[in-house]
Design an enzyme around this catalytic site. Structure first.
Site, mmCIF file in Angstrom:
data_model
loop_
_atom_site.group_PDB
_atom_site.id
_atom_site.type_symbol
_atom_site.label_atom_id
_atom_site.label_comp_id
_atom_site.label_asym_id
_atom_site.label_seq_id
_atom_site.Cartn_x
_atom_site.Cartn_y
_atom_site.Cartn_z
ATOM 1 N N PHE A 106 -26.510 -46.154 42.585
ATOM 2 C CA PHE A 106 -25.841 -47.353 43.083
ATOM 3 C C PHE A 106 -24.350 -47.365 42.767
ATOM 4 O O PHE A 106 -23.686 -48.365 43.017
ATOM 5 C CB PHE A 106 -26.472 -48.606 42.465
ATOM 6 C CG PHE A 106 -27.926 -48.796 42.800
ATOM 7 C CD1 PHE A 106 -28.298 -49.263 44.056
ATOM 8 C CD2 PHE A 106 -28.914 -48.503 41.877
ATOM 9 C CE1 PHE A 106 -29.637 -49.442 44.371
ATOM 10 C CE2 PHE A 106 -30.249 -48.681 42.178
ATOM 11 C CZ PHE A 106 -30.620 -49.153 43.436
ATOM 12 N N SER A 107 -23.821 -46.287 42.216
ATOM 13 C CA SER A 107 -22.443 -46.352 41.736
ATOM 14 C C SER A 107 -21.691 -45.047 41.935
ATOM 15 O O SER A 107 -22.283 -43.990 42.145
ATOM 16 C CB SER A 107 -22.431 -46.714 40.245
ATOM 17 O OG SER A 107 -23.067 -45.683 39.499
ATOM 18 N N ASP A 130 -33.436 -43.730 28.684
ATOM 19 C CA ASP A 130 -33.023 -42.739 29.691
ATOM 20 C C ASP A 130 -32.189 -41.637 29.047
ATOM 21 O O ASP A 130 -31.191 -41.189 29.610
ATOM 22 C CB ASP A 130 -32.239 -43.420 30.816
ATOM 23 C CG ASP A 130 -32.083 -42.512 32.044
ATOM 24 O OD1 ASP A 130 -32.909 -41.590 32.208
ATOM 25 O OD2 ASP A 130 -31.143 -42.730 32.831
ATOM 26 N N GLY A 148 -23.793 -42.075 40.942
ATOM 27 C CA GLY A 148 -25.185 -42.384 40.646
ATOM 28 C C GLY A 148 -25.847 -42.996 41.867
ATOM 29 O O GLY A 148 -25.276 -42.996 42.966
ATOM 30 N N LYS A 180 -16.551 -47.306 36.610
ATOM 31 C CA LYS A 180 -17.841 -47.268 37.293
ATOM 32 C C LYS A 180 -17.837 -48.349 38.365
ATOM 33 O O LYS A 180 -17.738 -49.539 38.061
ATOM 34 C CB LYS A 180 -18.973 -47.508 36.293
ATOM 35 C CG LYS A 180 -20.370 -47.341 36.872
ATOM 36 C CD LYS A 180 -21.416 -47.425 35.765
ATOM 37 C CE LYS A 180 -22.825 -47.224 36.303
ATOM 38 N NZ LYS A 180 -23.837 -47.264 35.204
#
Length: 434
Positions: free
Chosen positions: A79-80, A190, A77, A97
């Site tokens: 930031f991950s 989301d 993702g 994660k």
């Protein structure tokens, strides 16, 4: 020594550093005890994390994180990164994660805090579970349930639209997850096909609660634009306050359209044109989509939030009537002596489950002192991580993760009427020809 941070006596509840080893019950510090008594699985693991060169090296280079053996990357993702991992004691697969703490600005930290808070309070068969949170000076690890069956977006892109029954089964599970979230005053914000995952047995798991938020009640107004533009409700493009539940409902309408047609309802070359299409509610449903499903989509994708179907209306629609769940998708409140009896049986099952899990913890080597010093509700405790993994195992054995099934046929009265009319015309033509 590398790995030494994981060996602290349990008389000090510093579980965030994997302080599980109790030197009084045969831990790595007690060599005499090691030679005289067989070590439990927990004692062997904590000994290796402090003394075994291979294990220590894996900890240093990131091939191990706490009690988890890390394998290949399965997603990423903004930031991950997400990697597959195995719990060294239970052998269960988990999704790890990984977030770089140095890259998290104030807003990202706030979103992460919300995600953890939301997942802590949500325990539902169709929502990805949080088992544990592991912290190091440079990284933060969320240990999550591993779905293993891919996501809805890739499935449709690779295989095309879903069959009618598969759509029913998939959508009903998404709907149950969102109903449960809204009942606990959590808004997802989301929802999209990439965040709908499948287990290998076909169950649906709603994932990625990074943009979720908790409201004091469902009529609280929100003002932050969240999510992916193709799934965004019209009110999100108007720079106005909005209500959370109708935004999730709209995204479910887009998801349903995508599942039954294999295409998105709102498509445009530019963001400006996409915004106009969504605000106007301009889309076309192919005529071959079953009538009950068409009516459901039309009831959801209404530009005015107040006119949009509520979740309960969606659950009671004709199209979903044949779907039967193997478990109650929403906790029932006692309404009668019979219901109270059923709830009592459910509580007894939960107590039996709890006893089963505690027995399994003891077999692995967790003592009463471990359980006392590491609260089972604290996600930053490794004991909680093992407990939640074992609890989920027990619940799956009871059939909690089984997908629903479609029973019988529910006829569409409009289509049946059209069929009868066509049959009548065909009979008339035969009479003329004869």
């Amino acid at each position: 020594m590398p790995g030494g941070q994981y060996q602290v006596a349990t008389t000090r509840p510093c579980h965030s550093l994997y302080s599980l080893t109790d030197s009084s019950d045969g831990g790595p510090e007690d060599e005499d005890s090691e030679s005289s008594l067989p070590l439990s699985a927990l004692q062997k693991l904590t000994r290796d994390m402090c003394k075994d060169e291979k294990t220590i090296k894996e900890l240093i280079i990131g091939r191990r994180v706490g009690f988890y053996k890390v394998r290949g990357e399965i997603g990423f993702g903004t930031f991950s990164r997400v990697k597959l991992a195995f719990h060294a004691l239970t052998k269960d697969k988990v999704a790890l994660k990984i977030l770089d703490r140095m890259r998290l600005d104030t807003q990202a930290q706030r979103l992460l805090s919300r995600e953890i808070s939301s997942m802590e309070s949500l325990q539902h068969p169709n929502i990805i579970r949080l088992y544990e949170v592991v912290e190091t000076p440079s990284r933060l690890y969320l240990v999550l349930e591993y779905a293993g069956g891919g996501d809805l977006h890739n499935r449709i892109c690779n295989e095309g639209k879903l069959s009618d029954n598969t759509c029913k089964i998939t959508f009903a599970q998404i709907l149950c997850a969102i109903k449960y979230m809204h009942n606990t005053n959590i808004i997802h914000r989301d929802l999209k096909a990439e965040n709908v995952l499948f287990t290998t047995s076909g169950s649906v798991k709603v994932a990625d609660l990074g943009f979720s938020t908790r409201v004091s009640n469902r009529s609280n107004a929100l003002d932050t634009f969240c999510g992916s533009p193709p799934y965004a409700a019209p009110e999100l493009f108007k720079d106005e306050c909005y209500l959370g539940p109708p935004v999730d409902v709209w995204a479910m309408g887009v998801l349903l359209f995508f599942m039954v047609t294999g295409t998105m309802p709102f498509r445009a070359e530019t963001m400006g044109k996409l915004r106009r299409c969504i605000i106007d509610g301009t889309y076309t449903i192919p005529p071959w989509v079953p009538g009950p499903c068409q009516r459901l989509i039309k009831g959801i994708l209404k530009p005015v939030p107040a006119e949009r179907y509520a979740v309960d209306q969606m659950l009671g629609c004709d199209w979903l009537l044949p779907v039967e769940f193997p478990w109650p998708w929403v906790p029932a409140e006692p309404m009668s002596p019979l219901q109270s009896l059923l709830d009592s049986e459910s509580r007894n099952e939960d107590e039996e489950e709890e006893e089963e899990v505690r027995g399994l913890l003891e077999e692995l080597g967790f003592t009463a002192e471990h359980l006392h010093n590491n609260p089972l509700k604290d996600s930053r405790s490794p004991v909680t991580g093992v407990y939640r993994v074992l609890l989920h195992q027990a619940q799956k054995r009871r059939g909690l993760d089984c997908p629903p099934v479609v029973r019988g046929m529910v006829r569409d009265p409009k289509r049946e009427g059209l069929r009868a009319y066509r049959g009548l015309r065909h009979t008339s033509k035969l009479c003329v020809l004869s």
